[in-house]
Design a protein around this motif. Structure first.
Motif, PDB file in Angstrom:
ATOM      1  N   ARG A  30      25.454  10.999  93.091  1.00  0.00           N
ATOM      2  CA  ARG A  30      25.174  11.901  94.199  1.00  0.00           C
ATOM      3  C   ARG A  30      24.845  11.091  95.431  1.00  0.00           C
ATOM      4  O   ARG A  30      24.046  10.164  95.381  1.00  0.00           O
ATOM      5  N   TYR A  31      25.477  11.423  96.541  1.00  0.00           N
ATOM      6  CA  TYR A  31      25.172  10.779  97.815  1.00  0.00           C
ATOM      7  C   TYR A  31      25.192  11.848  98.890  1.00  0.00           C
ATOM      8  O   TYR A  31      26.221  12.512  99.084  1.00  0.00           O
ATOM      9  N   ALA A  32      24.062  12.035  99.552  1.00  0.00           N
ATOM     10  CA  ALA A  32      23.907  13.074 100.583  1.00  0.00           C
ATOM     11  C   ALA A  32      24.328  14.417  99.992  1.00  0.00           C
ATOM     12  O   ALA A  32      23.734  14.856  99.027  1.00  0.00           O
ATOM     13  N   ASP A  33      25.354  15.050 100.549  1.00  0.00           N
ATOM     14  CA  ASP A  33      25.756  16.356 100.033  1.00  0.00           C
ATOM     15  C   ASP A  33      27.053  16.295  99.237  1.00  0.00           C
ATOM     16  O   ASP A  33      27.735  17.293  99.066  1.00  0.00           O
ATOM     17  N   ASP A  34      27.400  15.123  98.706  1.00  0.00           N
ATOM     18  CA  ASP A  34      28.581  14.955  97.868  1.00  0.00           C
ATOM     19  C   ASP A  34      28.156  14.580  96.453  1.00  0.00           C
ATOM     20  O   ASP A  34      27.153  13.907  96.253  1.00  0.00           O
ATOM     21  N   SER A  35      28.929  15.026  95.468  1.00  0.00           N
ATOM     22  CA  SER A  35      28.645  14.701  94.080  1.00  0.00           C
ATOM     23  C   SER A  35      29.941  14.378  93.351  1.00  0.00           C
ATOM     24  O   SER A  35      30.987  14.943  93.648  1.00  0.00           O
ATOM     25  N   VAL A  36      29.845  13.464  92.390  1.00  0.00           N
ATOM     26  CA  VAL A  36      30.961  13.138  91.503  1.00  0.00           C
ATOM     27  C   VAL A  36      30.428  13.210  90.085  1.00  0.00           C
ATOM     28  O   VAL A  36      29.393  12.612  89.773  1.00  0.00           O
ATOM     29  N   PHE A  37      31.126  13.946  89.211  1.00  0.00           N
ATOM     30  CA  PHE A  37      30.746  14.075  87.820  1.00  0.00           C
ATOM     31  C   PHE A  37      31.823  13.433  86.964  1.00  0.00           C
ATOM     32  O   PHE A  37      32.999  13.724  87.139  1.00  0.00           O
ATOM     33  N   GLY A  38      31.415  12.561  86.056  1.00  0.00           N
ATOM     34  CA  GLY A  38      32.368  11.915  85.162  1.00  0.00           C
ATOM     35  C   GLY A  38      32.012  12.179  83.727  1.00  0.00           C
ATOM     36  O   GLY A  38      30.841  12.145  83.334  1.00  0.00           O
ATOM     37  N   PHE A  39      33.034  12.489  82.911  1.00  0.00           N
ATOM     38  CA  PHE A  39      32.819  12.810  81.503  1.00  0.00           C
ATOM     39  C   PHE A  39      33.773  11.981  80.657  1.00  0.00           C
ATOM     40  O   PHE A  39      34.946  11.842  80.981  1.00  0.00           O
ATOM     41  N   LYS A  40      33.263  11.447  79.543  1.00  0.00           N
ATOM     42  CA  LYS A  40      34.095  10.705  78.612  1.00  0.00           C
ATOM     43  C   LYS A  40      33.730  11.179  77.210  1.00  0.00           C
ATOM     44  O   LYS A  40      32.600  10.993  76.767  1.00  0.00           O
ATOM     45  N   PRO A  41      34.688  11.800  76.516  1.00  0.00           N
ATOM     46  CA  PRO A  41      34.382  12.310  75.163  1.00  0.00           C
ATOM     47  C   PRO A  41      34.010  11.175  74.221  1.00  0.00           C
ATOM     48  O   PRO A  41      34.462  10.039  74.385  1.00  0.00           O
ATOM     49  N   SER A  42      33.217  11.510  73.228  1.00  0.00           N
ATOM     50  CA  SER A  42      32.827  10.473  72.255  1.00  0.00           C
ATOM     51  C   SER A  42      33.891  10.305  71.198  1.00  0.00           C
ATOM     52  O   SER A  42      34.779  11.038  71.033  1.00  0.00           O
TER      53      SER A  42
END
Length: 77
Positions: free
Chosen positions: A65-77
Motif C-alpha cells: 500500500r502506498y498513499a491511496d494505491d494498493s497492490v494485492f498478490g496471491f500465490k496458491p500453496s
C-alpha cells in the motif's frame, strides 16, 4: 489537529484563476487526500487483510500500500 484538517478540506481549488469553495470531500490533488486515505486504509484494508489471512488464505499473500494505491498478490500453496 482537527482544525487544520477542517481548513484543508474547506480550502477548495482554483479554477480559471478563481477560488472555488469545496462543498464536500477532499479536493482532487490536495495534500490532505493521501493522508486521509492512509488513515482510512490503515483500518479498513490492513485489518481486513489480517483477518482474511487468518481465516481463508492457504498460500502466500502480499499487500503493498502506498498513499491511496494498493497492490494485492496471491500465490496458491
Amino acid at each position: 489537529m482537527q482544525g487544520l484538517i477542517r481548513k484543508w478540506l474547506k480550502a477548495g481549488v482554483v479554477e480559471d484563476g478563481c477560488r472555488v469553495a469545496a462543498t464536500k470531500g477532499a479536493p482532487q490533488g490536495a495534500v490532505i487526500s493521501p493522508l486521509l486515505a492512509n488513515i482510512y486504509l490503515l483500518y479498513a484494508i490492513d485489518q481486513w487483510t489480517q483477518q482474511w489471512r487468518r481465516r481463508y488464505a492457504q498460500g502466500n499473500v502480499i499487500v503493498v500500500r502506498y498513499a491511496d494505491d494498493s497492490v494485492f498478490g496471491f500465490k496458491p500453496s
